[in-house]
Design a protein around this motif. Structure first.
Motif, mmCIF file in Angstrom:
data_model
loop_
_atom_site.group_PDB
_atom_site.id
_atom_site.type_symbol
_atom_site.label_atom_id
_atom_site.label_comp_id
_atom_site.label_asym_id
_atom_site.label_seq_id
_atom_site.Cartn_x
_atom_site.Cartn_y
_atom_site.Cartn_z
ATOM 1 N N ALA A 15 0.731 -1.258 -0.188
ATOM 2 C CA ALA A 15 -0.131 0.112 -0.031
ATOM 3 C C ALA A 15 0.826 1.417 -0.068
ATOM 4 O O ALA A 15 1.779 1.200 0.835
ATOM 5 N N SER A 16 0.543 2.321 -0.627
ATOM 6 C CA SER A 16 1.151 3.658 -0.834
ATOM 7 C C SER A 16 0.521 4.437 0.315
ATOM 8 O O SER A 16 -0.745 4.109 0.919
ATOM 9 N N VAL A 17 0.994 5.601 0.725
ATOM 10 C CA VAL A 17 0.397 6.778 1.403
ATOM 11 C C VAL A 17 -0.820 7.183 0.988
ATOM 12 O O VAL A 17 -1.920 7.207 1.668
ATOM 13 N N ILE A 18 -0.983 7.179 -0.265
ATOM 14 C CA ILE A 18 -2.311 7.651 -0.907
ATOM 15 C C ILE A 18 -3.469 6.518 -0.950
ATOM 16 O O ILE A 18 -4.665 6.767 -0.506
ATOM 17 N N ASP A 19 -3.049 5.202 -0.829
ATOM 18 C CA ASP A 19 -4.017 4.380 -0.400
ATOM 19 C C ASP A 19 -4.458 4.258 1.013
ATOM 20 O O ASP A 19 -5.587 4.132 1.156
ATOM 21 N N LEU A 20 -3.473 4.558 1.931
ATOM 22 C CA LEU A 20 -3.690 4.874 3.362
ATOM 23 C C LEU A 20 -4.674 5.846 3.634
ATOM 24 O O LEU A 20 -5.682 5.778 4.245
ATOM 25 N N ARG A 21 -4.483 6.829 2.912
ATOM 26 C CA ARG A 21 -5.325 8.058 3.148
ATOM 27 C C ARG A 21 -6.903 7.734 2.530
ATOM 28 O O ARG A 21 -7.688 8.071 3.244
ATOM 29 N N ALA A 22 -6.804 7.042 1.317
ATOM 30 C CA ALA A 22 -8.036 6.927 0.882
ATOM 31 C C ALA A 22 -8.742 5.889 1.726
ATOM 32 O O ALA A 22 -10.398 6.134 1.888
ATOM 33 N N PHE A 23 -8.290 4.935 2.156
ATOM 34 C CA PHE A 23 -8.819 3.844 3.039
ATOM 35 C C PHE A 23 -9.188 4.469 4.550
ATOM 36 O O PHE A 23 -10.550 4.252 4.825
ATOM 37 N N ALA A 24 -8.561 5.299 5.000
ATOM 38 C CA ALA A 24 -8.972 5.972 6.520
ATOM 39 C C ALA A 24 -10.068 6.904 6.005
ATOM 40 O O ALA A 24 -10.890 7.010 6.986
ATOM 41 N N THR A 25 -10.123 7.691 5.019
ATOM 42 C CA THR A 25 -11.084 8.582 4.929
ATOM 43 C C THR A 25 -12.375 8.034 4.572
ATOM 44 O O THR A 25 -13.425 8.304 4.932
ATOM 45 N N GLY A 26 -12.416 6.919 3.909
ATOM 46 C CA GLY A 26 -13.506 6.033 3.488
ATOM 47 C C GLY A 26 -14.238 5.302 4.503
ATOM 48 O O GLY A 26 -15.277 4.962 4.583
ATOM 49 N N ARG A 27 -13.406 5.226 5.675
ATOM 50 C CA ARG A 27 -13.889 4.442 6.887
ATOM 51 C C ARG A 27 -14.164 5.311 8.094
ATOM 52 O O ARG A 27 -14.372 4.785 9.268
ATOM 53 N N GLY A 28 -13.666 6.495 7.886
ATOM 54 C CA GLY A 28 -13.857 7.389 9.026
ATOM 55 C C GLY A 28 -12.569 7.333 10.212
ATOM 56 O O GLY A 28 -12.740 7.859 11.162
ATOM 57 N N TYR A 29 -11.473 7.028 9.755
ATOM 58 C CA TYR A 29 -10.348 6.976 10.602
ATOM 59 C C TYR A 29 -9.540 7.959 10.341
ATOM 60 O O TYR A 29 -9.620 8.670 9.255
ATOM 61 N N THR A 30 -8.684 8.227 11.421
ATOM 62 C CA THR A 30 -7.651 9.434 10.994
ATOM 63 C C THR A 30 -6.371 9.133 11.070
ATOM 64 O O THR A 30 -5.966 7.945 11.602
ATOM 65 N N VAL A 31 -5.543 9.545 10.017
ATOM 66 C CA VAL A 31 -3.952 9.411 10.037
ATOM 67 C C VAL A 31 -3.434 10.633 9.983
ATOM 68 O O VAL A 31 -3.926 11.578 9.865
ATOM 69 N N PRO A 32 -2.056 10.534 10.519
ATOM 70 C CA PRO A 32 -1.310 11.881 10.561
ATOM 71 C C PRO A 32 -1.128 12.562 9.202
ATOM 72 O O PRO A 32 -1.238 11.987 8.167
ATOM 73 N N ALA A 33 -1.091 13.752 9.251
ATOM 74 C CA ALA A 33 -0.845 14.612 7.987
ATOM 75 C C ALA A 33 0.288 14.605 7.336
ATOM 76 O O ALA A 33 0.539 14.679 6.237
ATOM 77 N N ASP A 34 1.452 14.123 8.075
ATOM 78 C CA ASP A 34 2.943 13.977 7.664
ATOM 79 C C ASP A 34 3.001 12.441 7.059
ATOM 80 O O ASP A 34 2.683 11.470 7.357
ATOM 81 N N ASP A 35 3.207 12.818 5.603
ATOM 82 C CA ASP A 35 3.632 11.674 4.770
ATOM 83 C C ASP A 35 4.605 10.479 5.500
ATOM 84 O O ASP A 35 4.356 9.275 5.310
ATOM 85 N N GLY A 36 5.675 11.197 6.032
ATOM 86 C CA GLY A 36 6.660 10.396 6.561
ATOM 87 C C GLY A 36 6.205 9.451 7.708
ATOM 88 O O GLY A 36 6.611 8.125 7.841
ATOM 89 N N GLU A 37 5.175 10.146 8.541
ATOM 90 C CA GLU A 37 4.649 9.150 9.443
ATOM 91 C C GLU A 37 3.718 8.078 9.106
ATOM 92 O O GLU A 37 3.744 6.843 9.674
ATOM 93 N N CYS A 38 2.855 8.423 8.024
ATOM 94 C CA CYS A 38 2.154 7.293 7.297
ATOM 95 C C CYS A 38 3.002 6.314 6.910
ATOM 96 O O CYS A 38 2.490 5.193 6.946
#
Length: 160
Positions: A15-38
């Motif tokens: 998975a890429s950071v883009i995948d992680l952000r899309a997954f989190a957004t679609g399910r109501g989870y939050t992830v850090p704004a920093d790509d390095g942390e993701c």
């Protein structure tokens, strides 16, 4: 640096950071704004995934990760031996999100630190919060990866 291209010799994530952000957004989870942390979260999730026993066999002996795999059937259909199933990408994203709250691959040191013991008729033991180093259990994991991973009360049977 994350490389999600299975054809690259530096391939190190499904998975890429883009995948992680899309997954989190679609399910109501939050992830850090920093790509390095993701990215760090995805690497931790990848470490957990690489510790699993998968169905089939690696498509190439020189590939750096467990997938892509050949010889995997899901719902009666042979999966392509040159791709990463979306369910696996989603599982890595979910594990990355879980890694914000729990150590996915803890060092096992025999349990938590005992803060109190008392013996009277029955035994009472109290552990210091946050010191249990048992391997985490995710009830959703084996059901979401059904047919791809061996585990969750499944056994591998092979003809000899």
């Amino acid at each position: 640096m994350l490389v999600a291209d299975p054809h690259s010799p530096d391939f190190n994530t499904y998975a890429s950071v883009i995948d992680l952000r899309a997954f989190a957004t679609g399910r109501g989870y939050t992830v850090p704004a920093d790509d390095g942390e993701c990215g760090q979260m995805l690497v931790q999730a990848m470490d957990y995934l690489e510790g699993q026993q998968w169905r089939g066999q690696r498509s190439s002996t020189s590939q750096p990760l467990s997938w892509p795999r050949s010889g995997v059937r899901f719902d009666g259909v042979d999966l392509p031996g040159d791709s990463i199933p979306q369910r696996l990408v989603d599982a890595q994203c979910r594990l990355a999100i879980e890694s914000q709250e729990i150590d996915l691959t803890p060092s096992v040191a025999g349990g938590g630190a005992v803060t109190m013991e008392r013996v009277e008729g029955a035994v009472t033991v109290q552990y210091e919060p946050g010191t249990n180093k048992a391997s985490p259990s995710f009830p959703w994991f084996f059901s979401s990866l059904r047919g791809l991973v061996v585990g969750g009360n499944q056994i591998r049977i092979e003809r000899g």
